[in-house]
Design a protein around this motif. Sequence first.
Motif, PDB file in Angstrom:
ATOM      1  N   GLN A 125       0.803  -1.229   0.000  1.00 42.07           N
ATOM      2  CA  GLN A 125       0.000   0.000   0.000  1.00 42.07           C
ATOM      3  C   GLN A 125       0.834   1.277   0.000  1.00 42.07           C
ATOM      4  O   GLN A 125       0.379   2.314  -0.466  1.00 42.07           O
ATOM      5  CB  GLN A 125      -0.944  -0.019   1.207  1.00 42.07           C
ATOM      6  N   LYS A 126       1.992   1.228   0.594  1.00 42.35           N
ATOM      7  CA  LYS A 126       2.923   2.385   0.573  1.00 42.35           C
ATOM      8  C   LYS A 126       2.275   3.655   1.130  1.00 42.35           C
ATOM      9  O   LYS A 126       2.281   4.711   0.491  1.00 42.35           O
ATOM     10  CB  LYS A 126       3.466   2.619  -0.835  1.00 42.35           C
ATOM     11  N   LYS A 127       1.705   3.540   2.304  1.00 36.19           N
ATOM     12  CA  LYS A 127       1.034   4.689   2.926  1.00 36.19           C
ATOM     13  C   LYS A 127       1.825   5.160   4.142  1.00 36.19           C
ATOM     14  O   LYS A 127       2.135   4.353   5.029  1.00 36.19           O
ATOM     15  CB  LYS A 127      -0.396   4.324   3.326  1.00 36.19           C
TER      16      LYS A 127
ATOM     17  N   GLU B  54       8.345   9.269  -4.980  1.00 34.50           N
ATOM     18  CA  GLU B  54       7.803   7.953  -5.321  1.00 34.50           C
ATOM     19  C   GLU B  54       6.315   8.107  -5.612  1.00 34.50           C
ATOM     20  O   GLU B  54       5.506   8.280  -4.705  1.00 34.50           O
ATOM     21  CB  GLU B  54       8.006   6.978  -4.147  1.00 34.50           C
ATOM     22  N   PRO B  55       5.929   8.043  -6.889  1.00 36.30           N
ATOM     23  CA  PRO B  55       4.522   8.290  -7.240  1.00 36.30           C
ATOM     24  C   PRO B  55       3.551   7.311  -6.594  1.00 36.30           C
ATOM     25  O   PRO B  55       2.368   7.613  -6.451  1.00 36.30           O
ATOM     26  CB  PRO B  55       4.516   8.138  -8.767  1.00 36.30           C
ATOM     27  N   GLY B  56       4.021   6.135  -6.208  1.00 35.46           N
ATOM     28  CA  GLY B  56       3.123   5.143  -5.628  1.00 35.46           C
ATOM     29  C   GLY B  56       2.845   5.328  -4.151  1.00 35.46           C
ATOM     30  O   GLY B  56       2.045   4.595  -3.565  1.00 35.46           O
ATOM     31  N   CYS B  57       3.494   6.297  -3.523  1.00 35.09           N
ATOM     32  CA  CYS B  57       3.307   6.511  -2.085  1.00 35.09           C
ATOM     33  C   CYS B  57       2.150   7.462  -1.805  1.00 35.09           C
ATOM     34  O   CYS B  57       1.933   8.431  -2.539  1.00 35.09           O
ATOM     35  CB  CYS B  57       4.575   7.100  -1.467  1.00 35.09           C
ATOM     36  N   SER B  58       1.444   7.182  -0.738  1.00 40.66           N
ATOM     37  CA  SER B  58       0.424   8.107  -0.235  1.00 40.66           C
ATOM     38  C   SER B  58       0.941   8.744   1.048  1.00 40.66           C
ATOM     39  O   SER B  58       1.281   8.026   2.000  1.00 40.66           O
ATOM     40  CB  SER B  58      -0.886   7.360   0.069  1.00 40.66           C
TER      41      SER B  58
ATOM     42  N   PRO C  45      -2.550   7.519  -3.905  1.00 42.65           N
ATOM     43  CA  PRO C  45      -1.444   8.461  -4.164  1.00 42.65           C
ATOM     44  C   PRO C  45      -1.947   9.694  -4.904  1.00 42.65           C
ATOM     45  O   PRO C  45      -2.739   9.592  -5.833  1.00 42.65           O
ATOM     46  CB  PRO C  45      -0.490   7.637  -5.037  1.00 42.65           C
TER      47      PRO C  45
END
Lengths: 211, 226
Positions: A119-121, A163-167, A195
């Motif tokens: 999820q990369k949050k 990092e575009p995939g991070c929220s 994101p």
Amino acid sequence: MPSVLVADVGQEIGRRFAQDYAARGWTVFAAGPGGPFDALPNVVSVSYDPMAEGGADRLARQLAGTALDVLIVVGGAHGTPPPPDDTSPAVWQSAMITNALAPLELISRLKANVMAGGQKKIVAVSRCSASMALPGEPGDYISRASRAAMHQLLRCIAAEWNEPGCSWIPICPAETPDVDASVQAMRQVIASAVPREAMSLLSHDGRELPW
Amino acid sequence: MSTVLITGGNRGIGLELARQYSAEGWTVLATARQPEQAEALATLGAQVSIVPLEASDGASIQALAANLRGVPIDVLIANAGISGDLKAAAQAVSRDDFLNVMAVNVIGPLLLARALKPNVLLGQRRVVAAMSSLMSSISANDWGTQYAYRASKTALNAIWRTLAREWGADGLCCVLLRPGLVATDMTGGAGQPVQASVAGMRQVIEGLSLKDRGRLIGFDGQDVPW
């Protein structure tokens, strides 16, 4: 099941986050200076003292190779809160570390863990009063300033990671004694976060707040 | 004649503020860490008094306030500041550097404003200004870097917003100033001439009224977004 690290679970909001995620079957890494915090199933207690120099490095070593879907950083000093207008060195240094610098240290050391997660949050629990545009409380200098500093640091590291995939989710709890309801609302906001190009300060129920 | 107190008066923006205000006939109280070495300030003439101050030291600030007891100050400008390590990446931000920058850029101005509030209340203009920066803006931060410096100026904004709300009832106008990128020692010579920046900020200060309290205003008169 997904995984979440909550630091610092010595703070009430942190503890409630850990309990809430654990009750939903998540693998929870509960980080704090006390502990152990593994009274619930699915909870793994990890040692972390935000005030200790090198505390984030030691925590990162404990979690080497562990993927984290969500990283939740909760600031706040321990012990009896000082008067809001207390500007003694011990008070302001503690606030600046626990509310601003320690979150930066922790996030920066756990980048590999977050990037390995699905999820990369990255969540930083703040306070509405740290918003410049909203009225602050009289005498609330240091706490407000340290949280505002954290907002800026979060913006800086988001730009550094690129990092575009991070929220990136700076979020403010509800101003209510019902901490459980506030945490559940914030968890729903975190769950639905995607994101976005520009980071925003959010209320507990997902409304955008001015910086 | 009006009186201005300027911290960090011995170089860069502070020195130019002292030069321009004194040239306009103001009484200037300019602080320096080591007054005996403040040679540039000493050339500005008799209207400039050099007073010792370690901008991050509470005892030094209290000593300054004691020395100035009963002296009206029309405009207080908390100008002293440091940049810290501007190039450190997130993992390299050190606690010593971070806290040192916070002490000088955030806590010092707060302690100074509180200590000299009685002096500003004795003045006519009642302006309490602090030197912020575009780097303080969170919404304008698209490229990161300068962790400690940016965070310190954001924190300073937060404190001045609180002071502005509290002290407005006393008739004090607490404002934040943005000098812009100025060619000083801190910027390695990059930026606009310091004379132009200071002239702009002086014009902003001259036009302030109580309704402006809590604003972050640039040398060009434009508000900086939070």
